[in-house]
Write a protein that holds these residues in place. Structure first.
Motif, PDB file in Angstrom:
ATOM      1  N   ARG A 105       5.677  -2.881   4.005  1.00  0.00           N
ATOM      2  CA  ARG A 105       5.140  -3.437   5.704  1.00  0.00           C
ATOM      3  C   ARG A 105       4.471  -2.019   6.475  1.00  0.00           C
ATOM      4  NH1 ARG A 105       8.753  -5.097   8.063  1.00  0.00           N
ATOM      5  NH2 ARG A 105       8.271  -7.469   6.671  1.00  0.00           N
ATOM      6  N   ALA A 106       5.067  -0.991   6.153  1.00  0.00           N
ATOM      7  CA  ALA A 106       4.433   0.361   7.555  1.00  0.00           C
ATOM      8  C   ALA A 106       3.231   0.851   6.654  1.00  0.00           C
ATOM      9  CB  ALA A 106       5.527   1.570   7.010  1.00  0.00           C
ATOM     10  N   GLN A 117      11.170  -3.549  -1.255  1.00  0.00           N
ATOM     11  CA  GLN A 117      11.287  -2.057  -0.168  1.00  0.00           C
ATOM     12  C   GLN A 117      10.371  -3.091   0.868  1.00  0.00           C
ATOM     13  OE1 GLN A 117      12.631   1.114  -1.228  1.00  0.00           O
ATOM     14  NE2 GLN A 117      12.933   1.248  -3.391  1.00  0.00           N
ATOM     15  N   TYR A 118      11.033  -3.912   1.931  1.00  0.00           N
ATOM     16  CA  TYR A 118       9.536  -4.629   2.317  1.00  0.00           C
ATOM     17  C   TYR A 118       9.564  -3.774   3.651  1.00  0.00           C
ATOM     18  CZ  TYR A 118      10.647  -8.751  -0.671  1.00  0.00           C
ATOM     19  OH  TYR A 118      11.067  -9.734  -1.886  1.00  0.00           O
ATOM     20  N   ASN A 119      10.369  -3.059   4.066  1.00  0.00           N
ATOM     21  CA  ASN A 119       9.923  -2.547   5.686  1.00  0.00           C
ATOM     22  C   ASN A 119       9.030  -1.431   4.996  1.00  0.00           C
ATOM     23  OD1 ASN A 119      12.045  -3.840   6.842  1.00  0.00           O
ATOM     24  ND2 ASN A 119      13.912  -2.839   6.864  1.00  0.00           N
ATOM     25  N   GLN A 120       9.432  -0.477   4.324  1.00  0.00           N
ATOM     26  CA  GLN A 120       8.068   0.382   3.839  1.00  0.00           C
ATOM     27  C   GLN A 120       7.042  -0.284   3.629  1.00  0.00           C
ATOM     28  OE1 GLN A 120       9.537   3.009   4.578  1.00  0.00           O
ATOM     29  NE2 GLN A 120       9.734   4.724   3.133  1.00  0.00           N
ATOM     30  N   GLN A 134       9.780 -13.298   1.144  1.00  0.00           N
ATOM     31  CA  GLN A 134      10.812 -13.364   2.389  1.00  0.00           C
ATOM     32  C   GLN A 134      11.024 -14.252   3.432  1.00  0.00           C
ATOM     33  OE1 GLN A 134       8.998  -9.509   4.779  1.00  0.00           O
ATOM     34  NE2 GLN A 134      10.920  -8.934   5.142  1.00  0.00           N
TER      35      GLN A 134
END
Length: 299
Positions: free
Chosen positions: A71-72, A66-69, A104
């Motif tokens: 990164r946050a 869950q790459y967006n989370q 990614q």
């Protein structure tokens, strides 16, 4: 002060999914404490704990792909570490972000992030050879993904050179102690594997697996996948399927979509051999231990 060792150990044994709610709860609690006035020494300690918790939360999301989370939370960890000018820890977070960029398929970003990590580490007080060795290996991953053979080999050499300088009294931060000799060896193998140098990679990964802690379920599954991949790349179908099948049990014991995804990718790589008995046996075991997710295990 810091995140207790058992948290990291449980993450290795069981994956981050089960731990994440507790970690996020602790993070929010500590961030709340930071809003109150305290002596600088205590306040700085709280910032350090919060940064560790944010990085670990990001890692659990990365492990779940869950790459967006992820990164946050990595970004939050960077901001918290910056408040106390903890450059070593900033290097750690940037190294995590570099690894995620590799996953990614953003190798140029991966290289830029690990270069920034190395810059932070070099400027940090108390920098240690173990930290620089780990970062050099992350640089090797980035170069290998870009297909830069000479630069990959140079970075691998730097990782080993730094590792040889490690002393028993070095003030290593707790987050880098995982980077021991078996980890150096297996990562060297993986870097060669990423370059397509499977014959060089296979014995390194196999050696590290023999020496790896059996309680590290995720690590054993992940490294077994890489061993299977290097064997398949050399045309050793029977060995590759046997190795991948051995990876399924530890993979099923740990909540890690990153590891599960790798083993499903291995199944995709078996496409030319799909009707071979060893491939059929692996598929059956894969379906038994790692139930299909949407879009995986295509017929």
């Amino acid at each position: 002060m810091g995140v207790p060792f058992f948290v990291w150990r449980r993450d290795d044994q069981h994956g981050g999914e089960a731990l994440r709610p507790a970690i996020v709860g602790q993070l929010r609690y500590v961030v709340g404490l930071l809003k109150e006035s305290r002596p600088p020494s205590i306040q700085n300690g709280l910032y350090g704990i919060a940064a560790e918790l944010a990085r670990l939360t990001g890692w659990t999301y990365f492990d779940a792909r869950q790459y967006n989370q992820a990164r946050a939370y990595f970004t939050e960890a960077l901001q918290l570490a910056k408040e106390i000018d903890d450059r070593q820890f900033m290097a750690n977070v940037l190294a995590c972000m570099s690894l995620q960029a590799t996953y990614q398929d953003k190798p140029a970003d991966s290289l830029a992030l690990v270069t920034a990590a190395q810059d932070q580490a070099r400027s940090a007080l108390g920098n240690t050879p173990r930290v620089m060795s780990m970062l050099a290996m992350r640089e090797a991953f980035a170069h290998a993904t870009l297909g830069n053979r000479d630069d990959t080999h140079r970075a691998i050499g730097e990782a080993h050179s730094q590792f040889e300088k490690i002393g028993a009294s070095d003030p290593d931060p707790s987050w880098v102690t995982y980077f021991d000799e078996p980890k150096l060896i297996v990562d060297t193998g993986i870097a060669h594997g990423r370059l397509g140098e499977a014959a060089t990679a296979e014995p390194l990964i196999a050696d590290a697996l023999r020496r790896e802690d059996h309680t590290n379920q995720r690590g054993r599954a992940f490294h077994s996948f890489w061993l299977a991949r290097t064997q398949l790349d050399q045309g050793k179908l029977d060995q590759a399927c046997h190795t991948a099948t051995e990876a399924l049990e530890p993979a099923s014991a740990v909540a890690s979509e990153r590891v599960s995804g790798h083993l499903r990718e291995f199944y995709d790589q078996l496409a030319p051999h799909r009707q071979e008995p060893v491939a059929l046996a692996f598929e059956a075991r894969l379906r038994e231990l790692l139930p299909p997710v949407s879009g995986s295990l295509r017929p």
